[in-house]
Design a protein around this motif. Structure first.
Motif, PDB file in Angstrom:
ATOM      1  N   GLY A  39     -88.100  44.459 -66.793  1.00  0.00           N
ATOM      2  CA  GLY A  39     -87.579  45.460 -66.225  1.00  0.00           C
ATOM      3  C   GLY A  39     -88.336  45.695 -64.508  1.00  0.00           C
ATOM      4  O   GLY A  39     -87.572  46.202 -63.861  1.00  0.00           O
ATOM      5  N   ASP A  40     -88.932  45.962 -64.651  1.00  0.00           N
ATOM      6  CA  ASP A  40     -89.775  46.398 -63.953  1.00  0.00           C
ATOM      7  C   ASP A  40     -89.726  45.418 -62.687  1.00  0.00           C
ATOM      8  O   ASP A  40     -90.105  46.098 -61.764  1.00  0.00           O
ATOM      9  CB  ASP A  40     -91.513  47.157 -64.205  1.00  0.00           C
ATOM     10  CG  ASP A  40     -92.408  48.094 -65.096  1.00  0.00           C
ATOM     11  OD1 ASP A  40     -91.107  48.992 -65.228  1.00  0.00           O
ATOM     12  OD2 ASP A  40     -92.939  48.303 -65.931  1.00  0.00           O
ATOM     13  N   LEU A  41     -89.890  44.011 -62.462  1.00  0.00           N
ATOM     14  CA  LEU A  41     -89.854  43.417 -62.222  1.00  0.00           C
ATOM     15  C   LEU A  41     -88.523  42.798 -61.277  1.00  0.00           C
ATOM     16  O   LEU A  41     -88.380  42.317 -60.590  1.00  0.00           O
ATOM     17  CB  LEU A  41     -90.309  42.050 -62.967  1.00  0.00           C
ATOM     18  CG  LEU A  41     -90.133  40.205 -61.824  1.00  0.00           C
ATOM     19  CD1 LEU A  41     -91.427  40.801 -60.968  1.00  0.00           C
ATOM     20  CD2 LEU A  41     -90.440  39.582 -62.777  1.00  0.00           C
ATOM     21  N   VAL A  42     -87.788  43.113 -61.436  1.00  0.00           N
ATOM     22  CA  VAL A  42     -86.261  43.250 -61.186  1.00  0.00           C
ATOM     23  C   VAL A  42     -85.766  44.526 -60.235  1.00  0.00           C
ATOM     24  O   VAL A  42     -85.843  44.399 -59.301  1.00  0.00           O
ATOM     25  CB  VAL A  42     -85.364  43.832 -62.958  1.00  0.00           C
ATOM     26  CG1 VAL A  42     -83.652  44.175 -61.913  1.00  0.00           C
ATOM     27  CG2 VAL A  42     -85.212  42.205 -63.619  1.00  0.00           C
ATOM     28  N   ILE A  43     -86.698  45.366 -60.869  1.00  0.00           N
ATOM     29  CA  ILE A  43     -87.112  46.757 -59.963  1.00  0.00           C
ATOM     30  C   ILE A  43     -87.808  46.864 -58.505  1.00  0.00           C
ATOM     31  O   ILE A  43     -86.933  46.527 -57.502  1.00  0.00           O
ATOM     32  CB  ILE A  43     -87.185  47.857 -60.504  1.00  0.00           C
ATOM     33  CG1 ILE A  43     -86.241  48.373 -61.595  1.00  0.00           C
ATOM     34  CG2 ILE A  43     -87.695  49.804 -59.488  1.00  0.00           C
ATOM     35  CD1 ILE A  43     -86.644  49.523 -62.239  1.00  0.00           C
ATOM     36  N   ALA A  44     -88.511  46.093 -58.918  1.00  0.00           N
ATOM     37  CA  ALA A  44     -89.842  45.878 -57.941  1.00  0.00           C
ATOM     38  C   ALA A  44     -89.409  44.756 -56.545  1.00  0.00           C
ATOM     39  O   ALA A  44     -89.694  44.791 -55.440  1.00  0.00           O
ATOM     40  CB  ALA A  44     -91.535  45.124 -58.671  1.00  0.00           C
ATOM     41  N   THR A  45     -88.157  44.017 -57.143  1.00  0.00           N
ATOM     42  CA  THR A  45     -87.835  42.608 -55.877  1.00  0.00           C
ATOM     43  C   THR A  45     -86.629  43.260 -55.277  1.00  0.00           C
ATOM     44  O   THR A  45     -86.287  42.599 -54.665  1.00  0.00           O
ATOM     45  CB  THR A  45     -88.222  41.393 -56.766  1.00  0.00           C
ATOM     46  OG1 THR A  45     -87.010  41.878 -58.144  1.00  0.00           O
ATOM     47  CG2 THR A  45     -89.266  41.103 -57.177  1.00  0.00           C
ATOM     48  N   GLY A  46     -86.667  44.382 -55.840  1.00  0.00           N
ATOM     49  CA  GLY A  46     -85.260  44.674 -55.439  1.00  0.00           C
ATOM     50  C   GLY A  46     -83.574  43.855 -55.958  1.00  0.00           C
ATOM     51  O   GLY A  46     -83.189  44.080 -55.470  1.00  0.00           O
ATOM     52  N   ALA A  47     -83.727  43.272 -57.074  1.00  0.00           N
ATOM     53  CA  ALA A  47     -82.997  42.785 -57.403  1.00  0.00           C
ATOM     54  C   ALA A  47     -81.784  43.832 -58.190  1.00  0.00           C
ATOM     55  O   ALA A  47     -80.754  43.404 -59.245  1.00  0.00           O
ATOM     56  CB  ALA A  47     -83.377  41.318 -58.521  1.00  0.00           C
ATOM     57  N   ASP A  48     -82.749  44.722 -58.656  1.00  0.00           N
ATOM     58  CA  ASP A  48     -81.581  46.089 -59.499  1.00  0.00           C
ATOM     59  C   ASP A  48     -80.231  46.658 -58.422  1.00  0.00           C
ATOM     60  O   ASP A  48     -79.454  47.040 -58.953  1.00  0.00           O
ATOM     61  CB  ASP A  48     -82.623  47.345 -59.884  1.00  0.00           C
ATOM     62  CG  ASP A  48     -83.268  48.261 -58.642  1.00  0.00           C
ATOM     63  OD1 ASP A  48     -83.812  47.983 -57.696  1.00  0.00           O
ATOM     64  OD2 ASP A  48     -83.235  48.849 -58.899  1.00  0.00           O
ATOM     65  N   ALA A  49     -80.325  46.293 -57.120  1.00  0.00           N
ATOM     66  CA  ALA A  49     -79.127  46.215 -56.764  1.00  0.00           C
ATOM     67  C   ALA A  49     -78.176  45.427 -56.617  1.00  0.00           C
ATOM     68  O   ALA A  49     -76.865  45.242 -56.878  1.00  0.00           O
ATOM     69  CB  ALA A  49     -79.956  45.762 -54.794  1.00  0.00           C
ATOM     70  N   LEU A  50     -78.255  44.189 -57.227  1.00  0.00           N
ATOM     71  CA  LEU A  50     -77.198  43.207 -57.231  1.00  0.00           C
ATOM     72  C   LEU A  50     -76.581  43.738 -59.087  1.00  0.00           C
ATOM     73  O   LEU A  50     -76.996  44.434 -59.452  1.00  0.00           O
ATOM     74  CB  LEU A  50     -78.103  42.043 -58.400  1.00  0.00           C
ATOM     75  CG  LEU A  50     -79.021  41.031 -56.998  1.00  0.00           C
ATOM     76  CD1 LEU A  50     -79.505  39.772 -57.497  1.00  0.00           C
ATOM     77  CD2 LEU A  50     -78.193  41.138 -55.741  1.00  0.00           C
ATOM     78  N   THR A  51     -75.138  42.414 -58.946  1.00  0.00           N
ATOM     79  CA  THR A  51     -74.522  43.676 -59.980  1.00  0.00           C
ATOM     80  C   THR A  51     -75.259  42.471 -61.560  1.00  0.00           C
ATOM     81  O   THR A  51     -75.994  41.701 -61.212  1.00  0.00           O
ATOM     82  CB  THR A  51     -73.353  43.362 -59.721  1.00  0.00           C
ATOM     83  OG1 THR A  51     -72.958  42.072 -60.226  1.00  0.00           O
ATOM     84  CG2 THR A  51     -72.758  44.143 -59.252  1.00  0.00           C
ATOM     85  N   ALA A  52     -75.443  43.117 -62.906  1.00  0.00           N
ATOM     86  CA  ALA A  52     -75.660  42.841 -63.953  1.00  0.00           C
ATOM     87  C   ALA A  52     -75.085  40.934 -63.503  1.00  0.00           C
ATOM     88  O   ALA A  52     -75.932  40.094 -64.338  1.00  0.00           O
ATOM     89  CB  ALA A  52     -74.961  42.900 -65.360  1.00  0.00           C
ATOM     90  N   GLU A  53     -73.614  40.680 -62.988  1.00  0.00           N
ATOM     91  CA  GLU A  53     -73.093  39.727 -63.880  1.00  0.00           C
ATOM     92  C   GLU A  53     -74.339  38.856 -62.090  1.00  0.00           C
ATOM     93  O   GLU A  53     -74.356  37.460 -62.873  1.00  0.00           O
ATOM     94  CB  GLU A  53     -71.691  39.402 -63.229  1.00  0.00           C
ATOM     95  CG  GLU A  53     -70.945  40.035 -64.110  1.00  0.00           C
ATOM     96  CD  GLU A  53     -70.539  41.484 -64.845  1.00  0.00           C
ATOM     97  OE1 GLU A  53     -71.373  42.442 -63.454  1.00  0.00           O
ATOM     98  OE2 GLU A  53     -70.268  42.188 -64.867  1.00  0.00           O
ATOM     99  N   GLU A  54     -74.771  39.300 -61.247  1.00  0.00           N
ATOM    100  CA  GLU A  54     -75.163  38.812 -60.359  1.00  0.00           C
ATOM    101  C   GLU A  54     -76.298  38.329 -60.576  1.00  0.00           C
ATOM    102  O   GLU A  54     -76.416  36.912 -60.758  1.00  0.00           O
ATOM    103  CB  GLU A  54     -74.887  39.027 -58.916  1.00  0.00           C
ATOM    104  CG  GLU A  54     -73.860  39.223 -57.856  1.00  0.00           C
ATOM    105  CD  GLU A  54     -73.456  40.281 -57.156  1.00  0.00           C
ATOM    106  OE1 GLU A  54     -72.545  40.090 -55.745  1.00  0.00           O
ATOM    107  OE2 GLU A  54     -74.554  41.187 -57.048  1.00  0.00           O
TER     108      GLU A  54
ATOM    109  N   GLN B  49     -89.785  45.615 -71.391  1.00  0.00           N
ATOM    110  CA  GLN B  49     -90.524  47.201 -70.107  1.00  0.00           C
ATOM    111  C   GLN B  49     -91.028  45.856 -68.500  1.00  0.00           C
ATOM    112  O   GLN B  49     -90.630  46.462 -67.709  1.00  0.00           O
ATOM    113  CB  GLN B  49     -91.129  48.122 -70.833  1.00  0.00           C
ATOM    114  CG  GLN B  49     -91.811  48.607 -69.266  1.00  0.00           C
ATOM    115  CD  GLN B  49     -91.031  49.794 -69.304  1.00  0.00           C
ATOM    116  OE1 GLN B  49     -90.100  50.139 -70.291  1.00  0.00           O
ATOM    117  NE2 GLN B  49     -90.726  49.688 -67.643  1.00  0.00           N
ATOM    118  N   GLN B  50     -91.770  45.202 -68.796  1.00  0.00           N
ATOM    119  CA  GLN B  50     -91.924  44.330 -67.456  1.00  0.00           C
ATOM    120  C   GLN B  50     -90.887  43.739 -66.972  1.00  0.00           C
ATOM    121  O   GLN B  50     -91.547  44.489 -65.735  1.00  0.00           O
ATOM    122  CB  GLN B  50     -92.990  43.899 -68.767  1.00  0.00           C
ATOM    123  CG  GLN B  50     -94.815  44.667 -68.524  1.00  0.00           C
ATOM    124  CD  GLN B  50     -95.369  43.550 -69.262  1.00  0.00           C
ATOM    125  OE1 GLN B  50     -94.969  42.243 -69.720  1.00  0.00           O
ATOM    126  NE2 GLN B  50     -96.906  43.585 -69.189  1.00  0.00           N
TER     127      GLN B  50
END
Length: 108
Positions: free
Chosen positions: A30-45, A27-28
């Protein structure tokens, strides 16, 4: 006479605690990925970038990343404290400025 230990119950308790810790870690992350904006990347990137980071052995580069990460968390802490003072203690669900607007250009 001493009461015998219930090893099965103790093992079950430890397994439950391990599962709880693993769930919290996921969970943490995932929260970090979202907080940094990295959730805009594809899973492969994202996977490729993380693999590159994990393979990097250059201590100067890793130290620079660490400083940048520390600055990110310190800035977030300041923003959260300011938001708590401003809105009566609530914290936003999403840190501002971390996600592109809907329909905006993201990773291609």
């Amino acid at each position: 006479m001493r009461k015998p230990r219930d090893f099965d119950a103790e093992l079950k308790t430890l397994e439950d605690k391990a599962l709880e810790l693993k769930t919290r870690k996921v969970q943490q992350l995932g929260d970090l990925v979202i907080a940094t904006g990295a959730d805009a990347l594809t899973a492969e990137e994202l996977a490729g970038a993380l693999l590159l980071l994990a393979e990097t052995k250059d201590p100067d580069r890793r130290e620079a990343w660490e400083r940048r990460g520390a600055a990110f968390f310190q800035g977030r802490a300041r923003r959260s404290a300011a938001a708590a003072d401003h809105d009566g203690g609530g914290t936003p669900a999403q840190p501002s400025g971390t996600q592109p607007p809907s329909g905006g250009t993201g990773a291609a």
